[in-house]
Write an enzyme that holds these catalytic residues in place. Structure first.
Site, mmCIF file in Angstrom:
data_model
loop_
_atom_site.group_PDB
_atom_site.id
_atom_site.type_symbol
_atom_site.label_atom_id
_atom_site.label_comp_id
_atom_site.label_asym_id
_atom_site.label_seq_id
_atom_site.Cartn_x
_atom_site.Cartn_y
_atom_site.Cartn_z
ATOM 1 C CG ASP A 159 -1.802 1.183 1.339
ATOM 2 O OD1 ASP A 159 -2.715 1.296 0.501
ATOM 3 O OD2 ASP A 159 -1.599 2.022 2.249
ATOM 4 C CD GLU A 186 -2.579 2.570 -3.315
ATOM 5 O OE1 GLU A 186 -3.734 3.014 -3.380
ATOM 6 O OE2 GLU A 186 -1.868 2.687 -2.307
ATOM 7 C CG ASP A 269 -8.288 3.601 -2.405
ATOM 8 O OD1 ASP A 269 -8.897 3.770 -1.334
ATOM 9 O OD2 ASP A 269 -7.113 3.203 -2.457
#
Length: 414
Positions: A159, A186, A269
């Site tokens: 992340d 990400e 998201d």
């Protein structure tokens, strides 16, 4: 190879039945939520990393799930949130900078003090961790090894990798899971815009991703935000000429480094309940037709997979991808990229057409050359070669048809 994004499983969904459904669909990996205790329900404000009591369940339930997934041949990928960590105790100045470690475990303890925090970030409880610190990195590597051997994870989704240097990602993967494991980062790269209009030239953001992958040692893939952005702009404004760059390649990271491009159309998201940058709902099927017929490492969103409006199309596209052995390094030939129509051929076995234009002219695949129409939907169609016709196609909820019936699992590697 295709992966699936999963969020919280329904209470009635037992690991064995859940894994059987994923196995039948042909998924090879599943990206699970952050496993640790967290201040936020979703898991993205982790506190005590070894404490696996979360809103998703507990340690025993997670072990049961990962065991069932591994037994079914589906590799569980953990969401690794190590840019920041929520402290347990404030100091005299009200700064959250003291951490507890209440769960017994092997390896280095994580009851860190202020030394573990970046000096320029003391806000919101979820303080940024100082990855330049040798002791902190050693403890994180011990935790990753514990997740691998004690819990059963087989890959990592990192992340917010913007928050720490890429060489540390290489260090963490090399110390925990090596070989053919799938690791994905990400890095939500910024697209190029002119006011409210996205630039046709997106070389800058995909170069950022290529540089990050190179600097992380080349062993970690990246979510292909450029491909998502370009594809949804093409759909929204009927600008399918966006899908080919000036050198004739796909316009996103997919066109430059497909073996490291984890393609997707939405995640927790961009879509889902947050809707920060959603793909046009009317063209979800088209989005999956693109990423599941093209090279790269496609990721299917959990909510799309089990939405009855999309399940049929996704499962048929996945079956076709496996049967035709499309993989991350497959050969892509873009035959047409006009405003109204996009046509591409993959490995000379699959042809896809996108856009509202119906007349394909000489690009129309014909049966006398071995082509058969196998999947259709709103503004897209897919043909394949070498199809054994077993019977008439079934009809999906939107009236689309397909005569693809095989769900035999055949993972493909780049």
């Amino acid at each position: 190879m295709a992966s699936v994004l999963a969020v919280l499983l329904p209470d009635s969904c037992l690991p064995d039945t859940f894994c059987l459904a994923l196995q039948e669909a042909g998924f090879t990996h599943i990206w699970l939520p952050p496993p640790s205790q967290s201040v936020s329900r979703q898991g993205y404000l982790p506190a005590q990393l070894y404490n696996l009591n979360s809103c998703y369940g507990n340690k025993e339930q997670l072990q049961s799930l990962t065991w069932a997934l591994n037994y079914a041949g589906i590799k569980p990928v953990a969401d690794i949130v190590i840019n920041h960590r929520c402290a347990d105790v404030q100091n005299a100045d009200g700064i959250w900078n003291s951490y507890r470690d209440d769960v017994h475990h092997h390896g280095r303890r994580i009851d860190w003090g202020s030394w573990a925090v970046c000096r320029d970030d003391w806000h919101f409880g979820g303080t940024d961790l100082d990855h330049t610190n040798d002791e902190l990195r050693a403890a994180l590597k011990d935790w990753l090894l514990w997740l691998r051997h004690e819990i059963g994870f087989m890959g990592w989704r990192f992340d917010f990798v913007k928050g720490y240097a890429p060489q540390y990602v290489k260090e963490y993967t090399d110390a925990s899971i090596v070989g053919e494991a799938l690791h994905v980062a990400e890095f939500w790269v910024d697209m190029r815009w002119y006011g409210n209009t996205m630039d046709y030239d997106q070389d800058a953001p995909r170069q950022v991703l290529c540089d990050w992958i190179t600097n992380s040692g080349g062993g970690v893939a990246a979510f292909d935000f450029p491909t998502k952005g370009i594809l949804q702009e093409a759909v929204r404004y009927t600008q399918y000429d966006r899908l080919r760059d000036r050198n004739g390649r796909a316009s996103g990271l997919l066109g430059w480094w497909p073996q490291k491009a984890c393609t997707f159309i939405d995640n927790h998201d961009t879509g889902s309940s947050q809707q920060h940058w959603p793909f046009p709902e009317s063209h979800i099927g088209l989005g999956y037709a693109y990423i599941l017929t093209h090279p790269g490492l496609p990721c299917v969103a959990w909510e799309h997979m089990w939405d009855p409006r999309h399940t049929f199309i996704i499962t048929q596209l996945m079956a076709m991808r496996r049967r035709q052995d499309i993989h991350a390094g497959s050969k892509l030939e873009i035959l047409c990229a006009d405003r109204m129509m996009y046509v591409a051929r993959v490995d000379n076995r699959v042809v896809i057409k996108l856009g509202p234009q119906h007349d394909m002219g000489t690009l129309l695949p014909i049966p006398s050359q071995g082509w058969r129409l196998c999947i259709t939907g709103h503004d897209f169609a897919v043909w394949e070669k070498g199809l054994v016709e077993i019977g008439p196609g079934s009809a999906g909820p939107d009236g689309s048809t397909s005569n693809i019936v095989s769900f035999d699992h055949k993972p493909t590697n780049p």
